[in-house]
Design a protein around this motif. Structure first.
Motif, PDB file in Angstrom:
ATOM      1  N   GLN A 182       0.846  -1.193   0.000  1.00  0.00           N
ATOM      2  CA  GLN A 182       0.000   0.000   0.000  1.00  0.00           C
ATOM      3  C   GLN A 182       0.890   1.254   0.000  1.00  0.00           C
ATOM      4  N   VAL A 183       0.406   2.303  -0.647  1.00  0.00           N
ATOM      5  CA  VAL A 183       1.128   3.586  -0.633  1.00  0.00           C
ATOM      6  C   VAL A 183       1.390   3.990   0.822  1.00  0.00           C
ATOM      7  N   GLY A 184       2.638   4.342   1.112  1.00  0.00           N
ATOM      8  CA  GLY A 184       3.022   4.712   2.471  1.00  0.00           C
ATOM      9  C   GLY A 184       3.722   3.608   3.229  1.00  0.00           C
ATOM     10  N   ASP A 185       3.600   2.362   2.745  1.00  0.00           N
ATOM     11  CA  ASP A 185       4.295   1.258   3.411  1.00  0.00           C
ATOM     12  C   ASP A 185       5.810   1.463   3.333  1.00  0.00           C
ATOM     13  N   ASP A 186       6.502   1.030   4.368  1.00  0.00           N
ATOM     14  CA  ASP A 186       7.969   1.008   4.350  1.00  0.00           C
ATOM     15  C   ASP A 186       8.454  -0.140   3.473  1.00  0.00           C
ATOM     16  N   ILE A 187       9.614   0.098   2.830  1.00  0.00           N
ATOM     17  CA  ILE A 187      10.265  -0.961   2.042  1.00  0.00           C
ATOM     18  C   ILE A 187      11.514  -1.409   2.789  1.00  0.00           C
ATOM     19  N   TYR A 188      11.649  -2.719   2.951  1.00  0.00           N
ATOM     20  CA  TYR A 188      12.791  -3.291   3.664  1.00  0.00           C
ATOM     21  C   TYR A 188      13.531  -4.293   2.780  1.00  0.00           C
ATOM     22  N   VAL A 189      14.788  -4.519   3.103  1.00  0.00           N
ATOM     23  CA  VAL A 189      15.490  -5.695   2.579  1.00  0.00           C
ATOM     24  C   VAL A 189      16.187  -6.403   3.730  1.00  0.00           C
ATOM     25  N   THR A 190      16.270  -7.707   3.601  1.00  0.00           N
ATOM     26  CA  THR A 190      17.026  -8.505   4.579  1.00  0.00           C
ATOM     27  C   THR A 190      18.504  -8.488   4.202  1.00  0.00           C
ATOM     28  N   GLY A 191      19.355  -8.793   5.165  1.00  0.00           N
ATOM     29  CA  GLY A 191      20.783  -9.027   4.908  1.00  0.00           C
ATOM     30  C   GLY A 191      21.479  -7.874   4.221  1.00  0.00           C
ATOM     31  N   SER A 192      22.337  -8.199   3.256  1.00  0.00           N
ATOM     32  CA  SER A 192      23.088  -7.184   2.509  1.00  0.00           C
ATOM     33  C   SER A 192      22.927  -7.437   1.019  1.00  0.00           C
ATOM     34  N   LEU A 193      23.049  -6.355   0.243  1.00  0.00           N
ATOM     35  CA  LEU A 193      22.800  -6.442  -1.204  1.00  0.00           C
ATOM     36  C   LEU A 193      24.094  -6.287  -2.007  1.00  0.00           C
ATOM     37  N   GLY A 194      24.092  -6.853  -3.190  1.00  0.00           N
ATOM     38  CA  GLY A 194      25.198  -6.641  -4.131  1.00  0.00           C
ATOM     39  C   GLY A 194      26.327  -7.644  -4.006  1.00  0.00           C
ATOM     40  N   ASP A 195      26.374  -8.373  -2.892  1.00  0.00           N
ATOM     41  CA  ASP A 195      27.500  -9.285  -2.649  1.00  0.00           C
ATOM     42  C   ASP A 195      27.641 -10.334  -3.759  1.00  0.00           C
ATOM     43  N   ALA A 196      26.513 -10.896  -4.173  1.00  0.00           N
ATOM     44  CA  ALA A 196      26.584 -11.978  -5.154  1.00  0.00           C
ATOM     45  C   ALA A 196      27.090 -11.462  -6.495  1.00  0.00           C
ATOM     46  N   ALA A 197      26.615 -10.285  -6.910  1.00  0.00           N
ATOM     47  CA  ALA A 197      27.068  -9.714  -8.185  1.00  0.00           C
ATOM     48  C   ALA A 197      28.560  -9.395  -8.118  1.00  0.00           C
ATOM     49  N   ALA A 198      28.995  -8.835  -6.983  1.00  0.00           N
ATOM     50  CA  ALA A 198      30.425  -8.567  -6.811  1.00  0.00           C
ATOM     51  C   ALA A 198      31.209  -9.874  -6.805  1.00  0.00           C
ATOM     52  N   GLY A 199      30.673 -10.867  -6.112  1.00  0.00           N
ATOM     53  CA  GLY A 199      31.339 -12.169  -6.030  1.00  0.00           C
ATOM     54  C   GLY A 199      31.501 -12.810  -7.389  1.00  0.00           C
ATOM     55  N   LEU A 200      30.475 -12.683  -8.218  1.00  0.00           N
ATOM     56  CA  LEU A 200      30.544 -13.276  -9.559  1.00  0.00           C
ATOM     57  C   LEU A 200      31.648 -12.617 -10.382  1.00  0.00           C
ATOM     58  N   VAL A 201      31.792 -11.288 -10.218  1.00  0.00           N
ATOM     59  CA  VAL A 201      32.871 -10.581 -10.923  1.00  0.00           C
ATOM     60  C   VAL A 201      34.232 -11.096 -10.450  1.00  0.00           C
ATOM     61  N   LEU A 202      34.370 -11.284  -9.143  1.00  0.00           N
ATOM     62  CA  LEU A 202      35.645 -11.796  -8.611  1.00  0.00           C
ATOM     63  C   LEU A 202      35.929 -13.203  -9.140  1.00  0.00           C
ATOM     64  N   ILE A 203      34.884 -14.021  -9.216  1.00  0.00           N
ATOM     65  CA  ILE A 203      35.054 -15.385  -9.751  1.00  0.00           C
ATOM     66  C   ILE A 203      35.469 -15.308 -11.215  1.00  0.00           C
ATOM     67  N   ASP A 204      34.753 -14.494 -11.994  1.00  0.00           N
ATOM     68  CA  ASP A 204      35.055 -14.386 -13.425  1.00  0.00           C
ATOM     69  C   ASP A 204      36.456 -13.825 -13.663  1.00  0.00           C
ATOM     70  N   ASP A 205      36.911 -12.960 -12.745  1.00  0.00           N
ATOM     71  CA  ASP A 205      38.245 -12.378 -12.894  1.00  0.00           C
ATOM     72  C   ASP A 205      39.339 -13.291 -12.336  1.00  0.00           C
ATOM     73  N   GLY A 206      38.941 -14.436 -11.773  1.00  0.00           N
ATOM     74  CA  GLY A 206      39.927 -15.383 -11.267  1.00  0.00           C
ATOM     75  C   GLY A 206      40.606 -14.937  -9.983  1.00  0.00           C
ATOM     76  N   VAL A 207      39.971 -14.032  -9.233  1.00  0.00           N
ATOM     77  CA  VAL A 207      40.592 -13.541  -8.001  1.00  0.00           C
ATOM     78  C   VAL A 207      39.742 -13.881  -6.761  1.00  0.00           C
ATOM     79  N   ALA A 208      38.862 -14.881  -6.914  1.00  0.00           N
ATOM     80  CA  ALA A 208      37.920 -15.191  -5.831  1.00  0.00           C
ATOM     81  C   ALA A 208      38.628 -15.702  -4.584  1.00  0.00           C
ATOM     82  N   ASP A 209      39.881 -16.114  -4.714  1.00  0.00           N
ATOM     83  CA  ASP A 209      40.582 -16.719  -3.585  1.00  0.00           C
ATOM     84  C   ASP A 209      41.650 -15.790  -3.010  1.00  0.00           C
ATOM     85  N   GLU A 210      41.583 -14.499  -3.362  1.00  0.00           N
ATOM     86  CA  GLU A 210      42.693 -13.599  -3.039  1.00  0.00           C
ATOM     87  C   GLU A 210      42.759 -13.203  -1.565  1.00  0.00           C
ATOM     88  N   SER A 211      41.616 -13.171  -0.898  1.00  0.00           N
ATOM     89  CA  SER A 211      41.587 -12.815   0.527  1.00  0.00           C
ATOM     90  C   SER A 211      40.298 -13.358   1.120  1.00  0.00           C
TER      91      SER A 211
END
Lengths: 317, 317
Positions: free
Chosen positions: A147-176
């Motif tokens: 409904q108009v006026g409702d708060d919007i929430y998200v659980t946890g944290s966002l963007g990690d998976a997209a960043a992680g996929l870039v690290l995997i594709d760049d071959g640096v997923a194991d750097e730290s």
């Protein structure tokens, strides 16, 4: 390498279930289950070259096959129960099958999901899971109740998976440790089943964030017949994200990257304390990121000013 | 050619259902349905190049996607209710989608099946259907209840689909009415739902003939813990088969060819009259082709003498 269909099923998949509501298990023309109320039905396909690469480890494919479907049930507030698996593989590679089933059954055990049937076919590698969850009578979440006026929430944290996929594709997923943590968010996301269950009767609308926040919140808005304004400075990021990426990059991953499998949901403002309380019990962090407004579409703001959003999200097709 | 995922779903698949037990239809993270008892769950995948050729008409792919799953429910004596479709297509060809959905929904309408959800993915053409049917409490057929001495029956006629596929592959499917009839048996098989329903409480074991009689009867025998002897002179053939092929060829198609989607079932000898009566009401012809015996495996006889069976049936994988 020369196992036949029936040998593969016997050895890797027909491991038995101790669920008393499974009346007939793997091995007949159908499985038979005994529901005790309404059921939520979800289906998701993962295709090699589209949803994962030929380099993806077999146990990650097995894990994600179940995880992405669990996430859809989480968004309904459903309790996972039974699944059937349609697996298409190019050959009967025993090592791959061992990896796949180890990832799959590890997650199945955590969530009490019984694999009761399926189909094994030869072809380009792809997995389709059909997952069934139990919901209460009329007591489930949808995308359409905001409904108009409702708060919007998200659980946890966002963007990690997209960043992680870039690290995997760049071959640096194991750097730290931080690199590994983000890569792991892509490879083995944790579906928000407990959070979804806790939000039944409390959230006005919910969706899982699989295609990026802008796209998925857009679906919620469309179904709810309203628009949304979100404040990007309120988007929740992990410490690993903040350690490795500047805020602008983190924001872009959060808004447009897929595969986080967090929940995005709405609730009336007066429910704010209750939302935080029930998600605390579900051991889930939660952040308010904006509110539903009259109109349509999702508008992003930073420090109160319009924020340029160049992409409206990822379409799997 | 450039329709997106959501446009395709809206235009071709989200046609609405009038089933009051569908509580939430296509368009959310899950569908929600209201069962009233135990459910039978089946899943079958069709892959281009494995289960059908690139020349197969789109409406035949759509029809068969549902038909092969309906056949599994028929073998359980289940009543089809709801399904979800995972469709993987190389591109958004509107003509193909129109054909596919026309074949699919034509059959869905006949059997009262509601499509309630699914997933659309880009990749090599394949279809995976998950189909749910209703069964009575403990009142369903399995492969495992056959007893030594039980009669073995098949519905309809055998071998037509295998013969029809050869005619299609040879490019002569349109040469005469008989050619067309056999090709149609491959392209648009009629699942034996009514027969399966009628046999609940009467047949001791049942399986659908999808991989060839020898292979499928072999599965029934293995599950029932016994063997079988069949008399090939009692195998039922269509008039079209007998018009186009010599008896030996017809027998080979019947024993080893797949895709007939008839039911093979067993029943105690004293139930013979009742079997014929209930299948008459279901408008299904039925023939006794042999009996279950002690031991294991399927033995074929012709005129009482062992009949050479070179192939033990088709494995889809």
């Amino acid at each position: 390498m020369s196992l036949g269909e029936f040998q593969i099923i016997q050895r890797f998949f027909a491991l038995g279930n101790d669920d008393p509501d499974v009346l007939l298990d793997i091995g007949d023309d159908a499985a038979v289950v005994q529901p005790s109320g309404p059921l939520a039905l979800v289906t998701d396909t993962l295709v090699e070259g589209v949803h994962f690469s030929s380099q993806t480890a077999a146990d990650v494919v097995g894990y994600r096959t179940l995880a992405v479907n669990l996430s859809d049930l989480a968004a309904m507030g459903a309790q996972p129960r039974w699944c059937t698996l349609a697996l298409t593989i190019p050959d009967s590679n025993e090592g791959w099958l061992e990896g796949f089933t180890s990832g799959f059954f590890r997650l199945a055990k955590i969530y009490g999901v019984s694999l009761v049937g399926g189909d094994l076919t030869r072809g380009t590698l792809s997995t389709t899971l059909h997952l069934i969850g139990a919901v209460g009578d009329g007591a489930f979440l949808t995308r359409g109740g905001g409904q108009v006026g409702d708060d919007i929430y998200v659980t946890g944290s966002l963007g990690d998976a997209a960043a992680g996929l870039v690290l995997i594709d760049d071959g640096v997923a194991d750097e730290s440790d931080a690199h590994r943590a983000l890569a792991e968010r892509f490879s083995r996301p944790l579906p928000r089943i407990a959070a979804g269950r806790a939000l039944v009767g409390l959230a006005s609308a919910a969706i899982d964030v699989s295609d990026g926040l802008l796209a998925d919140l857009g679906h919620l808005c469309k179904s709810s017949g309203c628009g949304a304004v979100i404040d990007v400075e309120n988007l929740p990021f992990s410490v690993e994200m903040l350690a490795l990426f500047p805020p602008q990059t983190a924001q872009a991953y959060a808004l447009n990257g897929g595969d986080d499998y967090e929940l995005c949901f709405t609730a009336p403002a007066e429910k704010a304390d209750e939302v935080k309380a029930v998600l605390g019990v579900a051991e889930t962090t939660v952040h308010r990121i904006g509110e539903l407004v009259a109109g349509e579409g999702v508008e992003s703001r930073r420090d109160g000013a319009p924020f340029n959003q160049t992409d409206t999200g990822h379409q799997h097709f």
